[in-house]
Design an enzyme around this catalytic site. Structure first.
Site, short mmCIF file in Angstrom:
data_model
loop_
_atom_site.label_atom_id
_atom_site.label_comp_id
_atom_site.label_asym_id
_atom_site.label_seq_id
_atom_site.Cartn_x
_atom_site.Cartn_y
_atom_site.Cartn_z
N LYS B 79 0.86 -1.19 0.00
CA LYS B 79 0.00 0.00 0.00
C LYS B 79 0.89 1.24 0.00
O LYS B 79 1.88 1.30 0.75
CB LYS B 79 -0.89 -0.02 1.24
N SER B 160 -9.89 2.32 2.67
CA SER B 160 -8.93 2.96 1.80
C SER B 160 -7.97 2.01 1.10
O SER B 160 -7.36 2.40 0.11
CB SER B 160 -8.12 3.96 2.62
N SER B 184 -10.37 0.30 7.06
CA SER B 184 -9.72 0.35 5.75
C SER B 184 -9.06 -0.94 5.28
O SER B 184 -8.60 -1.02 4.14
CB SER B 184 -8.68 1.47 5.72
#
EC number: 6.3.5.7
Lengths: 498, 494, 100
Positions: B79, B160, B184
């Site tokens: 990420k 997210s 998330s």
């Protein structure tokens, strides 16, 4: 009660002063990073990724910084909060990479304490005065901006950024520039005793934010202004004086004092409004979520207490009460760490050599330390090498003097040679003939000559004119070229004259 | 031979160790999948060389007879919230575009130390603020899933960690890192039919992870099985002296202690999670979940978490407040974007840089956070929210007297279409209603796929455990995984 | 508690985000809606509760006072610190001239 007043056109005004002193904590590394705190390095060389607020960087507190702040709190007999917390003070400035300063607003490490400033008639402080200290909290220092290196840019150096500061916040208890000066000096002395701050104001290790307001004596507090970052005792006193007078003029001319941040200009001794901080009043403090509450255990607190040295007030009392020194000598000897340290070493060494108690030699050592030795040093100026002034050498001189081997004048002469050359005092006394004559035979012979030459005076003396004794001593000493031991001369003369 | 991209973490690691294939073959196969998946927009940058170098090292270590790490030969997606040395790290923002860290986050370093390699930096919601991956400066991530009726509306991969969920579901990476501030990891895992676990707050170091809300942020793995999550979490977690909130505890052997035998365990069903307006199919999956856990030997008990409805509003004070301060460092002085209009002073530069560098959602949250912390509002908003947070944590404490693990839906709906909720920030926030309570209480929580809904889209079930009891969460997750038999995967259209 | 455009402008200025009138007009109702919604927290009786300070019981660790003990948290790395700077000159970060 301070009698300091500003004489305005409409009457007298009293000044109310509170000081927020930022003292750099003595530590190797910064408060939340491992970068060095050393002064004077090349720009941005003592900056970690944490200090530069790189994305994802996190603070971890330095134990020594917490310890020093706690010890400082203990030295002002303050309440130590076992549970405290760091908060963020949010504002934008180029010397503040995180966009917030990690500080302590809601739960400071150290609570209420106080210190005492000593009476000083000349400065208008008629008696000892206790100044309240509201709190001490720990926070990060900011970086430094340089405005004169480039036509359109300011340069940012983050070396200082993140260095630990103690903010020591006084109560608005001071009423004259002199009291503020005395408070600062006393605080500096305490910090240096404790070893939590080197007190070096030139290098910025201690700076004061000066809160000043004026009022009619006895009335409510007026609106205060805060003059930032004043970095010497003298400047603090100047800033107060100027700011108080400015406020009085302003009010008397129908204006009102605005609560604002001001800047002190050392060149003119005046203060002016600080443009860059005008809108920075809403700091949005909240607990720093990167840091947990700081909890101190018994072992930590015990170590802090046990490692505290004897503090200035206690030491001064002991010098007077146990060593029998005068108030004045005790005050001067305890004012600076270096001074008392030198004194105590010399005292111990001298007592040991003479086989006497410290109390028995304290007055002699104090006089030597405060007047004789500095006198010789000053007179020599650059010729003196202070490194030669070891406790051993000085104690040897004092020992010879106490034993009557040398006179006070010879002691000075020997010390002078010590300072220039580092030679041993005993050897100097021997080689340079700087010893007084204690040989009773030689003295006796000179006394006989003096008495014979002054038979008339001997008659007068024996007839009751006691004062003439001094004359005989003087004549004998003169005949001995000053090298006779006065005690021996006295003794022999007394015996002779009956 | 099976397609290497179909293999999970465990299968790759064990296959490499056994010599069934080389790490290099695995890396190459995944690099090819990455290169072919541009339409998903899941990567902000790809790093095939990193994956290859890591694989070569594993292969040569193996040839030399050296011990291999727990993730040896496994190429993963990272990420783009984790700082990676020498590789652009943006948090999907314009303000950090081209920022190239001189340091490696602790979590990513732990993974490289365990033998993993990096396929690329994954897209996400800007600064991890969002639930659909529509706030990225680098464009939306498109879910690999489509409605089964053949409608080809682009769906949200969740957020997210939307890049992470998309690549794992699409068999582009066997696993990816995620971060979870208020759901998330779990919400995108649920939207894409994969597993994801947020460990206890403090298990994974936050050092080097771009901060959103410090008291909530936790990294965790996203993968296609509970076992894979256990393996990867073990590699990611560990005490880090550089993070003051890091837990100074040994990392448990989660993989070795996996067990789907839940006899003697009690599973709590919080009645307050049965909210009005929850999709009936979600409720159905929840019912199935209870049955599966009963079948595994657990006793199912009703519990109450009375302050649940206040979790989301409390979160939307605390998280923006922390974010407003955490994001103050993006000012154009030391790195990242600088906007310097003609004649601008320092403060003008800040305002222009931040206006240009932050997206709307980030601005919205900074403004909310600034507002709730501003003079006069601190007590009413921030302190009240932190008090409510204490009550929420207390609710869980009380629940643990009655049960060992909590079962709930992960999300109130299945994946929605991109664009569906972008005009209504509040509706978007409500998507995290089931995920946020565990975040506020710092508890380990996981989403595991349960079933497909009528549209052919995955639904996830959430397991919430006691602090430090990731094992309890993983074990219950494993019991569900074994019984749900979820093997659906998106059909490749990209 | 609804916020008007003026309030939003004030907050935006405090947060150092430049916003046009259009943006402010768009943002004000959105923020109002969110703030109205979080207001419901006021219903909760928290008079007997302390605000949360640590989500997982844990105490603050203190580190030793050592310089550059870990290169990741130490100094003496000016190049790394300045590597991403938009304007670095002579070892400094450059910013528009500030008048104090």
């Amino acid at each position: 009660m301070s009698t300091y007043r500003i004489q305005g056109a409409t009457g007298e005004w009293e000044v109310v002063i509170g000081l927020e002193v930022h003292a750099q904590v003595t530590s190797n590394a910064k408060l939340f990073s491992g970068a060095s705190t050393a002064f004077g390095a090349e720009p941005n060389t003592q900056v970690s990724l944490i200090d530069a607020a790189m994305p994802g960087m996190l603070p971890v507190p330095n134990r020594e910084c917490i310890r020093q702040a706690v010890r400082t709190g203990m030295a002002i007999e303050a309440e130590i909060n076992r549970w405290s917390r760091f908060d963020r003070k949010n504002y934008f400035y180029a010397d503040l990479p995180q966009g917030y300063q990690i500080s302590q607003l809601y739960h400071p490490l150290v609570g209420e304490g106080s210190l005492t400033i000593e009476a000083d008639e000349k400065a208008g402080i008629p008696q000892d005065k206790v100044v309240g200290i509201e709190r001490i909290h720990v926070e990060q220092d900011a970086g430094k901006l340089m405005h004169d290196q480039h036509p359109t840019m300011s340069y940012v150096d983050l070396n200082r950024c993140g260095v630990a500061l103690m903010e020591i916040v006084s109560r608005p208890d001071m009423r004259s520039p002199a009291e503020a000066g005395a408070y600062l000096r006393k605080l500096r002395t305490i910090l240096r005793y404790v070893g939590s701050c080197d007190g070096n104001m030139e290098e910025g290790s201690m700076r004061a934010d000066v809160n000043v307001s004026v009022r009619r004596p006895g009335e409510e507090f007026g609106t205060r202004t805060e003059t930032k970052n004043v970095n010497s005792v003298r400047f603090v006193m100047q800033a107060i004086e100027h700011e108080a007078n400015r406020q009085v003029d302003l009010i008397e001319n129908g204006g009102t004092v605005v609560q604002e941040t001001r800047l002190f200009d050392p060149n003119s001794g005046t203060t002016r409004s600080m443009r860059s901080k005008e809108d920075a009043h809403d700091y949005r403090y909240f607990p720093d979520p990167d840091l947990l509450p700081l909890e101190l255990d018994d072992a930590f607190l015990e170590e802090c207490r046990a490692s505290l040295p004897e503090l200035p007030d206690a030491k001064r009392r002991r010098y007077v009460e146990e060593l029998g020194l005068s108030d004045y000598n005790a005050a001067v000897l305890t004012a600076e760490v270096e001074t008392f340290a030198r004194f105590e070493t010399l005292l111990a060494e001298t007592a040991k050599r003479l086989g006497k108690s410290e109390k028995d030699v304290a007055t002699q050592v104090a006089n030597w330390s405060l007047s004789v030795a500095p006198g010789v040093m000053n007179a020599l100026g650059d010729e003196a090498n202070p490194a030669h002034a070891t406790a051993g050498a000085q104690a040897a001189i004092l020992q010879m003097q106490a034993a009557g081997e040398i006179s006070g004048g010879q002691a000075k002469e020997i010390f002078e040679i010590v300072l220039k050359t580092g030679r041993a005092p005993a050897e100097i006394a021997e080689t340079e003939g700087l010893k007084q004559q204690s040989d009773t035979g030689a003295i006796q012979a000179e006394i006989d000559k003096v008495l014979a030459a002054n038979a008339d005076k001997v008659e007068e003396y024996r007839g009751g004119k006691d004062k003439l004794f001094g004359f005989f001593v003087g004549q004998t000493m003169k005949a001995m070229q000053g090298k006779a031991n006065p005690a021996v001369v006295n003794e022999l003369l007394k015996a002779k004259l009956g | 031979m099976t397609e290497l991209t179909e293999l999970g973490v465990k299968a790759i690691r064990d296959g490499v160790a056994a010599g069934d294939f080389t790490a290099l073959e695995v890396a190459e196969a995944h690099n090819a999948a990455v290169a072919a998946a541009g339409e998903l927009n899941a990567f902000i940058v790809t790093t095939p060389d990193h994956a290859l170098a890591a694989a070569e090292k594993v292969d040569s270590d193996r040839a030399a007879g050296k011990a291999l790490g727990a993730m040896a030969g496994v190429p993963i997606g990272m990420k783009d919230l984790f700082a990676t040395q020498g590789v652009q790290t943006t948090a999907a923002s314009h303000i950090l575009e081209r920022f190239t860290p001189e340091y490696e986050s602790t979590v990513s370093q732990n993974l490289w130390n365990a033998g993993a390699g990096m396929l690329g930096k994954l897209n996400l919601d800007q600064f991890a603020m969002g639930s659909s991956n529509e706030t990225s400066y680098f464009g939306n991530v498109v879910s690999p899933w489509r409605h089964k009726d053949g409608g080809n509306a682009d769906l949200a991969p969740g957020g997210s960690s939307g890049g992470s969920s998309a690549v794992v579901a699409a068999r582009i990476a066997p696993a990816a890192t995620g971060t979870d501030t208020g759901g998330s990891i779990r919400q995108p895992a649920a939207f894409t039919g994969i597993c994801g676990i947020k460990p206890t707050y403090g298990r994974c170091s936050r050092w080097g992870v771009v901060a959103f809300a410090s008291s909530l942020d936790q990294a965790g793995p996203m993968a296609r099985s509970v076992e894979d999550c256990a393996i990867m979490l073990e590699a990611m977690a560990g005490f880090d002296p550089k993070d003051s909130t890091s837990l100074d505890l040994p990392v448990p052997e989660w993989e070795a202690n996996l067990s789907a035998d839940l006899r003697g365990k009690k599973v709590g069903i919080p009645r307050e999670y049965r909210m009005e307006g929850t999709d009936p199919e979600i409720l159905e999956s929840w019912e199935r979940g209870k049955e599966w856990l009963r079948d595994a030997g657990a006793e199912v008990v009703d519990i109450s978490l009375p302050h649940t409805k206040y979790a989301l509003p409390a979160y939307y004070i605390i998280a923006p407040a922390e974010a407003s301060s955490n994001l103050a460092r993006y000012d154009g002085v030391r790195y990242g974007l600088r906007e310097l209009p003609d004649g601008a002073g320092l403060q003008d530069m800040y305002a222009a840089t931040r206006a240009e560098g932050f997206g709307d959602e980030v601005k919205r949250r900074i403004l909310i956070g600034t507002y709730v912390l501003s003079a006069g509002f601190y007590d009413a908003y921030y302190n009240q929210a932190q008090r409510v947070r204490t009550l929420i944590a207390r609710d869980f404490e009380k629940a643990w007297a009655q049960c060992d693990v909590i079962l709930a839906p992960t999300t109130p709906t299945a994946a929605f279409a991109l664009g569906d909720k972008t005009d209504d920030p509040l509706a978007m926030y409500l998507n995290d209603v089931f995920a946020v309570p565990a975040s506020l209480a710092g508890l380990p929580a996981m989403s595991v796929p349960a079933m497909l809904n009528g549209d052919g889209l995955p639904l996830g079930l959430q397991l919430i455990g006691k602090a430090f009891d990731e094992q309890g969460v993983l074990n219950a997750g494993l019991a569900i995984q074994q019984r749900a038999g979820f093997d659906a995967k998106p059909e490749k259209w990209w | 508690m609804s916020v008007d455009q003026t309030t939003v402008a004030k907050i935006a200025s405090l947060a150092r985000i430049k916003m046009s009138e259009d943006e402010l007009a768009r943002m004000a109702p959105e923020l109002s809606q969110i703030l109205d919604w979080v207001e419901q927290l006021g219903e909760v009786d928290t008079s007997q509760v302390e605000p949360m300070t640590a989500v997982i019981p844990n105490t603050l660790r203190l580190r030793d006072d050592a310089i550059d003990a870990d290169p990741l948290t130490g100094g003496d790395k000016r190049d790394a610190v300045l590597a991403n700077a938009p304007a670095a000159e002579h070892g400094f970060f450059g910013v528009p001239k500030v008048i104090e």
